[in-house]
Write a protein that holds these residues in place. Structure first.
Motif, PDB file in Angstrom:
ATOM      1  N   VAL A 179       0.842  -1.194   0.000  1.00 38.54           N
ATOM      2  CA  VAL A 179       0.000   0.000   0.000  1.00 38.54           C
ATOM      3  C   VAL A 179       0.880   1.249   0.000  1.00 38.54           C
ATOM      4  CG1 VAL A 179      -1.636   1.365   1.380  1.00 38.54           C
ATOM      5  CG2 VAL A 179      -2.003  -1.092   1.079  1.00 38.54           C
ATOM      6  N   GLY A 180       1.897   1.251   0.849  1.00 40.67           N
ATOM      7  CA  GLY A 180       2.800   2.398   0.904  1.00 40.67           C
ATOM      8  C   GLY A 180       3.494   2.656  -0.418  1.00 40.67           C
TER       9      GLY A 180
ATOM     10  N   VAL B 124       3.393   9.209   2.721  1.00 39.38           N
ATOM     11  CA  VAL B 124       3.066   8.030   3.518  1.00 39.38           C
ATOM     12  C   VAL B 124       3.998   7.941   4.725  1.00 39.38           C
ATOM     13  CG1 VAL B 124       2.877   5.507   3.543  1.00 39.38           C
ATOM     14  CG2 VAL B 124       2.284   6.792   1.464  1.00 39.38           C
ATOM     15  N   THR B 125       3.408   7.713   5.900  1.00 36.44           N
ATOM     16  CA  THR B 125       4.177   7.334   7.077  1.00 36.44           C
ATOM     17  C   THR B 125       3.803   5.912   7.456  1.00 36.44           C
ATOM     18  OG1 THR B 125       2.492   8.382   8.474  1.00 36.44           O
ATOM     19  CG2 THR B 125       4.484   9.658   7.986  1.00 36.44           C
ATOM     20  N   LEU B 126       4.712   5.252   8.158  1.00 36.72           N
ATOM     21  CA  LEU B 126       4.565   3.834   8.483  1.00 36.72           C
ATOM     22  C   LEU B 126       4.840   3.583   9.953  1.00 36.72           C
ATOM     23  CD1 LEU B 126       6.871   2.504   5.621  1.00 36.72           C
ATOM     24  CD2 LEU B 126       4.385   2.247   5.621  1.00 36.72           C
ATOM     25  N   SER B 127       4.164   2.580  10.492  1.00 33.90           N
ATOM     26  CA  SER B 127       4.512   2.070  11.819  1.00 33.90           C
ATOM     27  C   SER B 127       4.235   0.575  11.819  1.00 33.90           C
ATOM     28  CB  SER B 127       3.708   2.775  12.920  1.00 33.90           C
ATOM     29  OG  SER B 127       2.316   2.555  12.738  1.00 33.90           O
ATOM     30  N   ASP B 128       4.796  -0.107  12.793  1.00 33.73           N
ATOM     31  CA  ASP B 128       4.579  -1.547  12.922  1.00 33.73           C
ATOM     32  C   ASP B 128       4.849  -1.942  14.367  1.00 33.73           C
ATOM     33  OD1 ASP B 128       4.366  -4.057  10.828  1.00 33.73           O
ATOM     34  OD2 ASP B 128       5.450  -4.611  12.648  1.00 33.73           O
TER      35      ASP B 128
ATOM     36  N   ARG C  27      12.568  -1.615   7.643  1.00 39.25           N
ATOM     37  CA  ARG C  27      12.838  -2.298   6.369  1.00 39.25           C
ATOM     38  C   ARG C  27      11.897  -1.817   5.278  1.00 39.25           C
ATOM     39  NH1 ARG C  27      11.893  -8.064   8.081  1.00 39.25           N
ATOM     40  NH2 ARG C  27      11.933  -8.455   5.828  1.00 39.25           N
ATOM     41  N   ALA C  28      10.631  -1.574   5.641  1.00 38.00           N
ATOM     42  CA  ALA C  28       9.688  -1.061   4.644  1.00 38.00           C
ATOM     43  C   ALA C  28      10.094   0.334   4.180  1.00 38.00           C
ATOM     44  CB  ALA C  28       8.276  -1.039   5.231  1.00 38.00           C
ATOM     45  N   GLU C  29      10.563   1.164   5.110  1.00 41.42           N
ATOM     46  CA  GLU C  29      11.045   2.499   4.732  1.00 41.42           C
ATOM     47  C   GLU C  29      12.241   2.380   3.797  1.00 41.42           C
ATOM     48  OE1 GLU C  29      12.374   6.664   6.897  1.00 41.42           O
ATOM     49  OE2 GLU C  29      12.914   4.763   7.868  1.00 41.42           O
ATOM     50  N   GLU C  30      13.138   1.478   4.101  1.00 35.50           N
ATOM     51  CA  GLU C  30      14.330   1.267   3.285  1.00 35.50           C
ATOM     52  C   GLU C  30      13.963   0.893   1.848  1.00 35.50           C
ATOM     53  OE1 GLU C  30      18.349  -0.761   4.663  1.00 35.50           O
ATOM     54  OE2 GLU C  30      16.877  -2.290   4.106  1.00 35.50           O
ATOM     55  N   LEU C  31      12.836   0.195   1.691  1.00 37.27           N
ATOM     56  CA  LEU C  31      12.375  -0.218   0.363  1.00 37.27           C
ATOM     57  C   LEU C  31      11.562   0.862  -0.338  1.00 37.27           C
ATOM     58  CD1 LEU C  31      11.362  -3.864   1.312  1.00 37.27           C
ATOM     59  CD2 LEU C  31      13.280  -3.195  -0.156  1.00 37.27           C
ATOM     60  N   GLY C  32      11.320   1.983   0.332  1.00 39.66           N
ATOM     61  CA  GLY C  32      10.634   3.095  -0.307  1.00 39.66           C
ATOM     62  C   GLY C  32       9.143   3.160  -0.074  1.00 39.66           C
ATOM     63  N   ALA C  33       8.621   2.444   0.944  1.00 39.73           N
ATOM     64  CA  ALA C  33       7.180   2.402   1.181  1.00 39.73           C
ATOM     65  C   ALA C  33       6.670   3.580   2.000  1.00 39.73           C
ATOM     66  CB  ALA C  33       6.799   1.092   1.877  1.00 39.73           C
ATOM     67  N   GLY C  34       7.566   4.416   2.508  1.00 40.62           N
ATOM     68  CA  GLY C  34       7.141   5.553   3.315  1.00 40.62           C
ATOM     69  C   GLY C  34       8.146   5.820   4.416  1.00 40.62           C
ATOM     70  N   LYS C  35       7.850   6.817   5.246  1.00 44.35           N
ATOM     71  CA  LYS C  35       8.730   7.165   6.355  1.00 44.35           C
ATOM     72  C   LYS C  35       8.273   6.444   7.618  1.00 44.35           C
ATOM     73  CE  LYS C  35      10.443  11.075   9.081  1.00 44.35           C
ATOM     74  NZ  LYS C  35      10.360  12.548   9.301  1.00 44.35           N
ATOM     75  N   ALA C  36       9.203   5.759   8.269  1.00 44.41           N
ATOM     76  CA  ALA C  36       8.876   5.016   9.486  1.00 44.41           C
ATOM     77  C   ALA C  36       8.738   5.989  10.650  1.00 44.41           C
ATOM     78  CB  ALA C  36       9.943   3.966   9.774  1.00 44.41           C
ATOM     79  N   ALA C  37       7.527   6.480  10.851  1.00 44.86           N
ATOM     80  CA  ALA C  37       7.257   7.434  11.920  1.00 44.86           C
ATOM     81  C   ALA C  37       5.756   7.571  12.087  1.00 44.86           C
ATOM     82  CB  ALA C  37       7.868   8.800  11.586  1.00 44.86           C
ATOM     83  N   LEU C  38       5.329   7.980  13.271  1.00 49.32           N
ATOM     84  CA  LEU C  38       3.922   8.308  13.472  1.00 49.32           C
ATOM     85  C   LEU C  38       3.662   9.695  12.891  1.00 49.32           C
ATOM     86  CD1 LEU C  38       3.377   7.045  17.123  1.00 49.32           C
ATOM     87  CD2 LEU C  38       2.497   6.015  15.028  1.00 49.32           C
ATOM     88  N   PRO C  39       2.480   9.936  12.363  1.00 51.42           N
ATOM     89  CA  PRO C  39       2.198  11.264  11.787  1.00 51.42           C
ATOM     90  C   PRO C  39       2.171  12.339  12.861  1.00 51.42           C
ATOM     91  CG  PRO C  39       0.203   9.927  11.878  1.00 51.42           C
ATOM     92  CD  PRO C  39       1.329   9.017  12.256  1.00 51.42           C
ATOM     93  N   GLU C  40       2.691  13.516  12.504  1.00 52.09           N
ATOM     94  CA  GLU C  40       2.696  14.629  13.447  1.00 52.09           C
ATOM     95  C   GLU C  40       1.337  15.322  13.499  1.00 52.09           C
ATOM     96  OE1 GLU C  40       5.918  17.169  12.419  1.00 52.09           O
ATOM     97  OE2 GLU C  40       7.454  15.647  12.795  1.00 52.09           O
TER      98      GLU C  40
END
Length: 368
Positions: free
Chosen positions: A28-29, A39-43, A51-64
């Protein structure tokens, strides 16, 4: 395909947070970022998000700030918890999910927040046998149905926003009620997976020589049985009753097949009942939608012998391109103990003879 940010009832879909960065969440990202969405990501496992951020799916962070849509990309048993935490924190304008079961998880959130208009269920009908962000693909949802399951209290703008999300991912939104969705996926996804596992399970203790002569038929039937059992256990647990209903109907069909075969084995019956079973299979198969949701395409097969050497398949595809024919699909079958395989090039019926002639002239062995 590159597309602009999707337009929907509240304006352009600009920001999305994906809570869960596995195969579906990371895909989805990737798809949303291709469409120009931030797109931001969390898990639950920060390493998965990294790893998802590294692949370009979004920024690994909670939205501000609250995002346009929060997508809960978690197993059915965890979806309600993810959504409840996000709603309590006010992370988004609209909340959705991508779980393969809808009624139970959505009802849990709706019961905790009566009148929550911003909650709309969703489920992209796409996946792979592999799992984790490393298996994610930007085009995973291209042309696939994305089932959107509004609740009675879901607001129109939120339904439109989730449909915009699906469109931005390249999918085709299809509206269903949550219970209708669960019955549908039991029929077309969950019960077939159980059947594939049962057929594959018969191979586990079979003689090696019997398994060694397996062809494409049994491979096709059992392909999904390769999947990681963990997510399927979660799906079957959450959708147990509808799946059991489908399997009971299948058991009745199987009993009729057994009676017909026993009668044939005893030599006192015709093949009519078995033929009726096979023709029912033909009829059911024809009802499945073709590519991009259109009618089933009847393609012609051009079988070509491909030597088992590096570069031969690429050379064949170049020869097909030089013939000016589009490959609609491609299947490869390796012959037992032979230094070659058979590539089945699927093309439109009107192009089969021309392709066969061109490949033969180019020195390929074509089996027509």
């Amino acid at each position: 395909m590159t597309s602009a940010p999707a337009e929907e009832g509240g304006g352009a879909l600009r920001t999305v947070h994906v809570a869960g960065a596995g195969l579906i969440g990371a895909s989805v990202g990737l798809a949303l970022r291709r469409a120009g969405v931030t797109v931001t990501l969390s898990d639950a496992d920060p390493e998965v998000a990294r790893r998802a951020e590294e692949l370009g799916a979004g920024k690994a962070a909670l939205p501000e700030e609250p995002v346009d849509v929060l997508v809960a990309a978690a197993p059915p048993a965890a979806v309600a918890g993810v959504l409840l935490e996000a709603v309590a924190a006010g992370r988004a304008r609209t909340y959705t999910d991508v779980a393969g079961v809808k009624e139970g998880p959505l009802r849990a959130v709706a019961d905790a927040h009566p009148g929550l208009a911003s909650l709309v269920g969703g489920h992209p009908m796409a996946g792979r046998e592999r799992s984790g962000p490393g298996a994610a693909r930007t085009d995973l949802f291209e042309g696939r149905p994305w089932i959107v399951t509004p609740l009675p209290g879901s607001g129109a703008e939120h339904v439109e926003r989730v449909e915009a999300l699906a469109l931005a991912c390249g999918a085709v939104p299809v509206r269903m009620e949550p219970a209708e969705h669960d019955r549908a996926v039991a029929l077309v996804s969950h019960a077939p997976h159980v059947v594939a596992a049962l057929v594959a399970g018969r191979l586990a203790a079979a003689p090696e020589r019997a398994v060694g002569v397996a062809g494409t038929g049994v491979r096709d039937i059992t392909r999904v049985a390769e999947s990681d059992p963990a997510p399927w256990l979660s799906l079957l647990t959450a959708n147990a009753a509808p799946v059991a209903e489908v399997l009971r109907a299948l058991r009745a069909d199987l009993d009729r097949a057994l009676d017909a075969l026993d009668a044939l084995a005893a030599g006192g019956a015709t093949t009519d009942d078995v033929e009726a079973l096979l023709r029912a299979g033909n009829a059911g198969r024809q009802r499945l939608p073709g590519r991009h949701g259109g009618p089933v395409e009847h393609l012609a097969t051009v079988p070509v012998v491909v030597p088992d050497r590096p570069g031969e398949l690429a050379r064949l595809l170049v020869a097909v391109e030089e013939a000016g024919v589009n490959v609609e699909d491609l299947e490869i079958e390796h012959s037992l103990g032979q230094p070659a395989g058979l590539a089945e090039v699927l093309v439109r019926p009107g192009e089969a003879d021309r392709l066969a002639a061109a490949l033969t002239a180019a020195g390929w062995s074509v089996h027509r």
